[in-house]
Every structure is written in structure tokens, then in C-alpha cells.
Enzyme design. Structure first.
Site, PDB file in Angstrom:
ATOM      1  N   TYR A   1      20.079 -10.093 -18.223  1.00 36.04           N
ATOM      2  CA  TYR A   1      19.175  -9.687 -19.310  1.00 36.04           C
ATOM      3  C   TYR A   1      19.086 -10.783 -20.366  1.00 36.04           C
ATOM      4  O   TYR A   1      17.997 -11.155 -20.801  1.00 36.04           O
ATOM      5  CB  TYR A   1      19.642  -8.379 -19.951  1.00 36.04           C
ATOM      6  CG  TYR A   1      18.813  -7.993 -21.155  1.00 36.04           C
ATOM      7  CD1 TYR A   1      17.551  -7.427 -20.988  1.00 36.04           C
ATOM      8  CD2 TYR A   1      19.265  -8.215 -22.445  1.00 36.04           C
ATOM      9  CE1 TYR A   1      16.766  -7.088 -22.087  1.00 36.04           C
ATOM     10  CE2 TYR A   1      18.490  -7.889 -23.548  1.00 36.04           C
ATOM     11  CZ  TYR A   1      17.246  -7.316 -23.359  1.00 36.04           C
ATOM     12  OH  TYR A   1      16.469  -6.997 -24.448  1.00 36.04           O
TER      13      TYR A   1
ATOM     14  N   LYS B   1      15.752 -13.003 -21.518  1.00 36.23           N
ATOM     15  CA  LYS B   1      15.239 -13.069 -22.885  1.00 36.23           C
ATOM     16  C   LYS B   1      15.238 -14.513 -23.405  1.00 36.23           C
ATOM     17  O   LYS B   1      14.304 -14.936 -24.086  1.00 36.23           O
ATOM     18  CB  LYS B   1      16.048 -12.170 -23.818  1.00 36.23           C
ATOM     19  CG  LYS B   1      15.959 -10.682 -23.488  1.00 36.23           C
ATOM     20  CD  LYS B   1      14.535 -10.181 -23.431  1.00 36.23           C
ATOM     21  CE  LYS B   1      13.981  -9.876 -24.794  1.00 36.23           C
ATOM     22  NZ  LYS B   1      12.660  -9.225 -24.770  1.00 36.23           N
TER      23      LYS B   1
ATOM     24  N   PRO C   1      15.974  -9.009 -32.904  1.00 37.73           N
ATOM     25  CA  PRO C   1      16.753  -7.864 -33.395  1.00 37.73           C
ATOM     26  C   PRO C   1      17.993  -7.613 -32.545  1.00 37.73           C
ATOM     27  O   PRO C   1      18.016  -7.906 -31.342  1.00 37.73           O
ATOM     28  CB  PRO C   1      15.774  -6.698 -33.270  1.00 37.73           C
ATOM     29  CG  PRO C   1      14.849  -7.103 -32.179  1.00 37.73           C
ATOM     30  CD  PRO C   1      14.728  -8.602 -32.287  1.00 37.73           C
TER      31      PRO C   1
END
Length: 102
Positions: A64, A68, A91
Site C-alpha cells: 500500500y 501511494k 493525511p
């Protein structure tokens, strides 16, 4: 758990670039990308203040975080090459209702 990191990386990078190309083609001048803290953290706890120069180490990151990181890097490359203004938000948590989980 993905069988291969590419199960997350390819859709993240390709999807990000697809949206940026569409935005540029529609005359959009500035895009705000919601990325993730996963793109800029070290995978050990520290109190380092992050800057634009910080990226997660994709060779030592979960799939993951790798997706990103590579998607955001691709977005910045695209923005530089195309003249698109880009803002990335990273965030730590995103709160709110999830569809189907009311």
C-alpha cells in the site's frame, strides 16, 4: 494481502495519471491530490518533520505504501512536465462514513 505489489501499484499509478491527463485536457490548471502519509513516512517511529524531499523507501515498504509513494511521485513528474499546478495532501487518517457501512 496482494499476491504481488503490482496489484496495488499499477492501478494507483495508472489511475492517478489518467485523472491528471483528463484534468489537463479539460483545461484544469491546479489539482489537489489526496495522497497518504504512507507516501512520506519511515516505517519506524520517529519525530522527524517531513519536507517535500521525503519519500517512503519503496524497497522496504508494504505494498500500500509503495503504491501511494509511486503514484504521488508520478503525479509530481506529470505536473512538472505538463505545467499543471499540483498540491498533495498526506493525511494520516481519513474519517467519515464508508458506503455500505452506515
Amino acid at each position: 494481502m496482494p499476491k504481488s505489489d503490482d496489484e496495488l501499484v499499477r492501478p494507483a499509478v495508472d489511475g492517478t495519471l489518467r485523472v491528471l491527463r483528463a484534468a489537463g485536457g479539460a483545461g484544469v490548471k491546479r489539482v489537489v491530490l489526496t495522497s497518504s502519509i504512507a507516501a512520506i513516512v519511515s516505517w519506524y517511529r520517529d519525530d522527524t518533520v517531513r519536507t517535500e524531499a521525503d519519500w517512503s523507501d519503496v524497497d522496504h515498504s508494504p505494498a500500500y505504501a509503495k503504491s501511494k509513494t509511486l503514484a504521488e511521485k508520478a503525479a509530481w513528474d506529470f505536473a512538472r512536465e505538463s505545467g499543471l499546478e499540483l498540491v498533495a495532501l498526506n493525511p494520516e487518517w481519513c474519517w467519515g462514513r464508508r458506503p455500505g457501512r452506515e
